[in-house]
Enzyme design. Structure first.
Site, short mmCIF file in Angstrom:
data_model
loop_
_atom_site.label_atom_id
_atom_site.label_comp_id
_atom_site.label_asym_id
_atom_site.label_seq_id
_atom_site.Cartn_x
_atom_site.Cartn_y
_atom_site.Cartn_z
N GLU A 438 0.85 -1.19 0.00
CA GLU A 438 0.00 0.00 0.00
C GLU A 438 0.89 1.24 0.00
O GLU A 438 1.77 1.39 0.86
CB GLU A 438 -0.93 0.04 1.21
CG GLU A 438 -1.82 1.27 1.20
CD GLU A 438 -2.76 1.35 2.39
OE1 GLU A 438 -3.56 2.32 2.45
OE2 GLU A 438 -2.71 0.46 3.27
N ASN A 493 -4.66 5.14 -2.36
CA ASN A 493 -5.89 5.70 -1.80
C ASN A 493 -6.39 6.84 -2.69
O ASN A 493 -5.61 7.70 -3.12
CB ASN A 493 -5.63 6.23 -0.38
CG ASN A 493 -5.32 5.11 0.59
OD1 ASN A 493 -6.20 4.50 1.17
ND2 ASN A 493 -4.02 4.83 0.76
N GLU A 525 -8.30 2.20 -3.34
CA GLU A 525 -8.97 2.21 -2.04
C GLU A 525 -9.79 3.50 -1.88
O GLU A 525 -9.26 4.60 -2.05
CB GLU A 525 -7.95 2.10 -0.91
CG GLU A 525 -7.17 0.78 -0.95
CD GLU A 525 -6.31 0.59 0.30
OE1 GLU A 525 -6.43 1.42 1.23
OE2 GLU A 525 -5.54 -0.39 0.34
N ASP A 555 -12.17 1.15 2.07
CA ASP A 555 -11.27 1.36 3.20
C ASP A 555 -12.05 1.81 4.43
O ASP A 555 -13.16 2.36 4.33
CB ASP A 555 -10.23 2.40 2.81
CG ASP A 555 -9.00 2.35 3.71
OD1 ASP A 555 -8.92 1.44 4.55
OD2 ASP A 555 -8.13 3.23 3.57
N GLU A 612 -6.24 -3.90 8.65
CA GLU A 612 -5.07 -3.04 8.77
C GLU A 612 -4.95 -2.56 10.21
O GLU A 612 -5.89 -2.65 10.99
CB GLU A 612 -5.18 -1.84 7.82
CG GLU A 612 -6.37 -0.94 8.08
CD GLU A 612 -6.45 0.21 7.07
OE1 GLU A 612 -5.46 0.46 6.38
OE2 GLU A 612 -7.52 0.86 7.01
#
Length: 661
Positions: A438, A493, A525, A555, A612
């Site tokens: 990520e 993201n 995400e 997310d 996460e």
């Protein structure tokens, strides 16, 4: 010849008809008022001439004419005085148009008869007078006739009848008496009368032209005033609420800033509706318009509100009384919040919503600075939620100045020089291998202190650079992680604005293709909050991402209340459980129950789950027991630059290291 004669005859008839029309009074209320006003300025003077001449003849013939004939003079004088008073301008101006029309018609009908009565009385005196008295009578009759015709110049038919009533009987009488100068007097009188009538006609024609010009000017002035009023309303009135618009309320604010502060500067409140978009989407825009109108009315009913208006959308600006202190203005804002919470009926439905309020005591010389501070307070209030009220304070001023400075730095900087990426590995706990990375962006205003997205992403959004940031992060991630070589999945993201940005799917697909990667190797995400800003456009955009081949993860799942209903409708490949939920897995049975339910539901819908923020082995064990295999967090590895992250990937792939579960 016959055709020429017919044309001449038709032309003559048209000229006669046109000539006749000059004697006609123009129809219409405006002309009626104009005629009456003109007559009111002339008729009293004409009647005064009649009164004077009548009394003069009565005195002159007193003793020579029969007393009964002389006593007619007071009657004529009395009637003339009454008519003079009746036609005074002040009285005429107060009468309705229909009454004025009747008065003009009565004068037209009776004027000639009144003149005949005066002439008959004068002729009755004639036989009893001496030569001197008769000469005086000739003079009085001529003056009276001249005054009557000229006095009624703007009542042409009345003037014509008066002229005929004086001239015809008097001329016939003179001819019948065989007066030595009868023929000369009659010819002179007839000629002068015709001249006077011609002058009357010309004056009436000019009067009509002038009145038409005046009416045209009045219409244009009225149209200009209506147009100016419409422009003013358009410039200052909000078309939805009927109250002040942005320009008008800001003008009020600027007036307060420029004026004296003897009563204290007012408070500026920015009031933003919470849940307004939901009402628009659920009940339609008509319901939204009804809400805005109702809110505008309710704001005006709050004590202490001196002015208010809609800035745009569902945001209102309110000026509270400057005499309020912080406690008083907070109480007024709380009263407003309670009022807005009251149900709003609409077409059988009951609409409910609340609003957040940011307060700032007006200071300085610019409306923009006041708005900026009130908006900062509003932002904090919306972060608190549930219709919170926040007053801008000294600490907020410090934070605002820092934010302004950072925003300027962010806006002016070259992002590619001030941005760096760290990568956090995503582990598959079944075999302990790294399956993805990520990308976590860091931005620095000075190259020394680095900020996480939570600190600078709102600034990027405010400066309109989120799209540039997304493209830069994606391109650099692909270049540094090379998923086509490593086989790793890379995750980036998307900002809330990116989720609804038209054309973004095609843009980032082009970046991926140009880098030599496949969109299937990229996980996009998105946060639940980003989806809630505009659910319809967000859903359409996710479909566009999926059509380009990207994979999509939701997310921070579990942070909101509408997540479960979205799982079925959105094209999702994975959900990432919120870190606060993860933190309670090892110790809270309730958190484990909720997580297990989410995992089971996701499995039934064919959606993968990851977690996460794992910071301990206990959390990892609890997540694995619930069926979650993909994990990331400090327990497995901290975010690192690409080179270090890829070395760790190589080591894991070679079978080194730590226990995953």
């Amino acid at each position: 010849m016959r055709a020429s004669a017919r044309r001449w005859l038709r032309g003559s008839l048209r000229r006669v008809a046109c000539y006749g029309r000059h004697w006609q009074q123009r129809p219409g209320d405006a002309f009626t008022q104009a005629y009456a006003l003109s007559v009111s300025h002339r008729a009293p003077l004409l009647y005064l001439v009649v009164i004077f001449n009548t009394l003069l003849l009565a005195v002159c013939f007193y003793g020579s004419a029969p007393l009964s004939l002389v006593l007619v003079a007071p009657v004529i004088t009395f009637v003339a005085a009454q008519r003079a008073l009746y036609w005074l301008p002040g009285r005429v101006s107060r009468r309705p148009v229909e009454r004025l029309r009747q008065d003009l018609q009565a004068m037209q009908r009776l004027g000639g008869w009144a003149a005949l009565i005066f002439v008959a009385w004068s002729l009755g005196l004639y036989p009893y007078g001496t030569s001197g008295q008769r000469e005086l009578l000739h003079f009085v009759m001529a003056v009276t006739m001249f005054s009557a015709v000229l006095g009624m110049a703007n009542a042409p038919q009345t003037a014509l009848r008066l002229g005929l009533a004086f001239t015809v009987p008097w001329s016939l009488f003179l001819l019948a008496t065989h007066h030595a100068n009868a023929v000369g007097i009659v010819l002179t009188q007839v000629f002068v009368t015709l001249i006077l009538l011609a002058m009357t006609q010309i004056q009436h024609r000019d009067f009509v032209r002038l009145e038409l010009s005046r009416q045209l000017l009045v219409r244009r002035e009225r149209q200009t005033a209506e147009l100016a009023s419409a422009h003013y309303r358009q410039a200052t009135v909000d078309h939805l609420t009927g109250g002040r618009n942005r320009r008008a309320i800001l003008a009020c604010l600027e007036e307060h800033l420029a004026g004296p502060d003897s009563n204290g500067q007012p408070w500026l409140a920015l009031f933003d509706l919470d849940g307004f978009k939901h009402i628009n989407d659920t009940y339609g825009h008509a319901a939204g318009d009804h809400v805005l109108r109702t809110v505008n009315q309710r704001i005006g009913q709050i004590a202490g509100v001196s002015a208010h208006g809609r800035l745009g959308g569902d945001e209102f600006a309110i000026l509270f009384d400057g005499a309020f202190d912080t406690a008083a203005v907070t109480a007024a804002a709380r009263a407003l919040s309670h009022t807005i919470r009251e149900p709003m009926p609409f077409n059988g439905a009951t609409l409910r919503l609340c609003g957040s309020t940011g307060l700032h005591r007006v200071q300085g010389s610019a409306a923009s600075t006041c708005l900026e501070r009130a908006d900062a307070a509003l932002y904090k209030a919306k972060e608190l939620g549930d219709g919170a009220i926040v007053a801008f304070g000294a600490d907020d001023e410090v934070a605002l100045q820092r934010r302004i400075a950072v925003m300027r730095q962010f806006n002016d900087c070259a992002l590619e020089e001030r941005l760096r990426l760290l990568y956090q590995p995503i582990f598959d706990c079944r075999d302990g291998k790294i399956v993805g990375m990520e990308a976590l962006a860091r931005w620095s205003p000075d190259g020394i202190e680095w900020q996480a997205p939570g600190e600078f992403l709102s600034i990027a959004d405010a400066t309109g650079r989120t799209g540039e940031l997304t493209r830069l992060v994606l391109a650099r991630t692909l270049a540094e992680c090379r998923p086509w070589e490593t086989g790793l999945e890379v995750s980036i993201n998307l900002a809330a604005r990116d989720v609804v940005r038209e054309g973004l799917a095609e843009t980032i697909a082009g970046i991926v293709t140009e880098a030599g990667a496949s969109p299937a190797s990229v996980m996009l995400e998105v946060t639940e909050r980003a989806l809630q800003l505009d659910p319809k456009r967000a859903a359409a955009q996710l479909v566009a991402f999926r059509e380009q081949g990207f994979r999509i993860a939701l997310d921070d799942f579990g942070a909101g209340w509408s997540s479960l209903s979205q799982l079925r409708d959105l094209p999702l490949d994975r959900i990432k459980l919120d870190r606060e939920l993860v933190g309670a897995l090892a110790t809270d049975p309730g958190a484990r129950a909720v997580t297990g339910m989410i995992v089971a539901l996701a499995w039934q819908l064919g959606i993968g789950c990851s977690i996460e923020g794992v910071e301990s082995q206990a959390q990892a064990d609890a997540a694995r027991a619930l069926g979650i295999h993909l994990m990331q967090g400090y327990h497995f590895g901290r975010p690192e630059p690409a080179e270090a992250a890829l070395r760790a990937y190589a080591g894991r792939f070679a079978g080194s290291a730590v226990r995953i579960g």
